[in-house]
Scaffold this motif. Sequence first.
Motif, mmCIF file in Angstrom:
data_model
loop_
_atom_site.group_PDB
_atom_site.id
_atom_site.type_symbol
_atom_site.label_atom_id
_atom_site.label_comp_id
_atom_site.label_asym_id
_atom_site.label_seq_id
_atom_site.Cartn_x
_atom_site.Cartn_y
_atom_site.Cartn_z
ATOM 1 N N ASN A 10 0.631 -1.002 0.222
ATOM 2 C CA ASN A 10 0.148 -0.151 -0.619
ATOM 3 C C ASN A 10 0.337 1.422 -0.020
ATOM 4 O O ASN A 10 0.353 2.466 -0.517
ATOM 5 C CB ASN A 10 -0.963 -0.137 0.940
ATOM 6 N N ASP A 11 2.358 1.058 0.896
ATOM 7 C CA ASP A 11 3.365 2.409 0.684
ATOM 8 C C ASP A 11 3.953 2.454 -0.508
ATOM 9 O O ASP A 11 4.581 3.368 -0.712
ATOM 10 C CB ASP A 11 4.007 2.178 1.903
ATOM 11 N N GLY A 12 3.786 1.081 -1.657
ATOM 12 C CA GLY A 12 4.363 1.509 -2.520
ATOM 13 C C GLY A 12 5.977 1.533 -2.743
ATOM 14 O O GLY A 12 6.833 2.098 -3.389
ATOM 15 N N ALA A 13 6.417 0.275 -2.036
ATOM 16 C CA ALA A 13 7.420 -0.071 -0.917
ATOM 17 C C ALA A 13 8.759 0.198 -2.058
ATOM 18 O O ALA A 13 7.747 -0.668 -3.831
ATOM 19 C CB ALA A 13 7.585 -1.012 -0.079
ATOM 20 N N ALA A 14 9.800 0.345 -2.571
ATOM 21 C CA ALA A 14 10.815 0.124 -3.669
ATOM 22 C C ALA A 14 11.606 -1.098 -3.304
ATOM 23 O O ALA A 14 11.659 -1.668 -4.300
ATOM 24 C CB ALA A 14 12.334 1.100 -3.535
#
Length: 276
Positions: free
Chosen positions: A94-98
């Motif tokens: 959901n945080d768009g983690a790398a």
Amino acid sequence: VFMKARKAMALAMTAAMVGGLMTVPVMAEENAELLPGGGSKIIYCITPSTSNPFFNTEQVIAKEKAEELGYEVKCASHDDDAATQLELFEAAINDGAAAIICDNAGADASIEAVQKAYDAGIPTFLIDREINQSGLAVAQIVADNAQGAAAIAEVWVEAMNYEGKYAELLGLESDTNCQVRSDNYHSVIDEYEDLEMVAQQSANWDQTEAYEKTEAILQRSPVLSAVMTQWHVVLFRLAWMQDVTTLRSSVLTDLTKQTLTSNLVTWLVPLFSRSL
């Protein structure tokens, strides 16, 4: 994508080597697909409870190195609970983690979480513990527990003078490393018929539980010569329970292991730091 993956790989290997307790880490997943990440500059580092200094070190090193590279780092603990781990992976998605760096909550139970990250295009770098499925994690960076445990057992049996009664404290039995270490300890120890294991207990990588179970074992077996453990942090507590001589073999084994590890870290961490 290649440069991001290369930096994340170096970061994960640094955390694994500084935290690691056995021999040189090895990488699997040679044909792993490079994934683009979720678009943010956030890296998640997910480990078991940081009450264990081993896992705390993984988080500290990962955070320090990732921040040097310009990433925001979110560290969290799954406490060896697969459901909690899945929630943390979903938060990372959901945080768009790398990327996600993870010391996972079980070889089979963790597959679902890593699969979800894979489906979302977020690379997972597994350190310390592996999962029982290939192709999902970008890398599985694990210590050679088999070779390390056998080498430790050789030192241990010599310190025991090849005889005596001992107890074994296991880690978390759902952790592949736990079984690999125990199997390879016994591949050496069981060759000596005068070494007798009088108790084997799982302490679930928990220092307090290890202390309590060892205390109970010692009450039942007061002539115990040594305690064979699978992780070093319990030894310093155990040493206070009996005269240090009583636990001489355990302490010697652990100090040997720590010396080998510190030498590896001294040489290898700068090497990978320079490769960023």
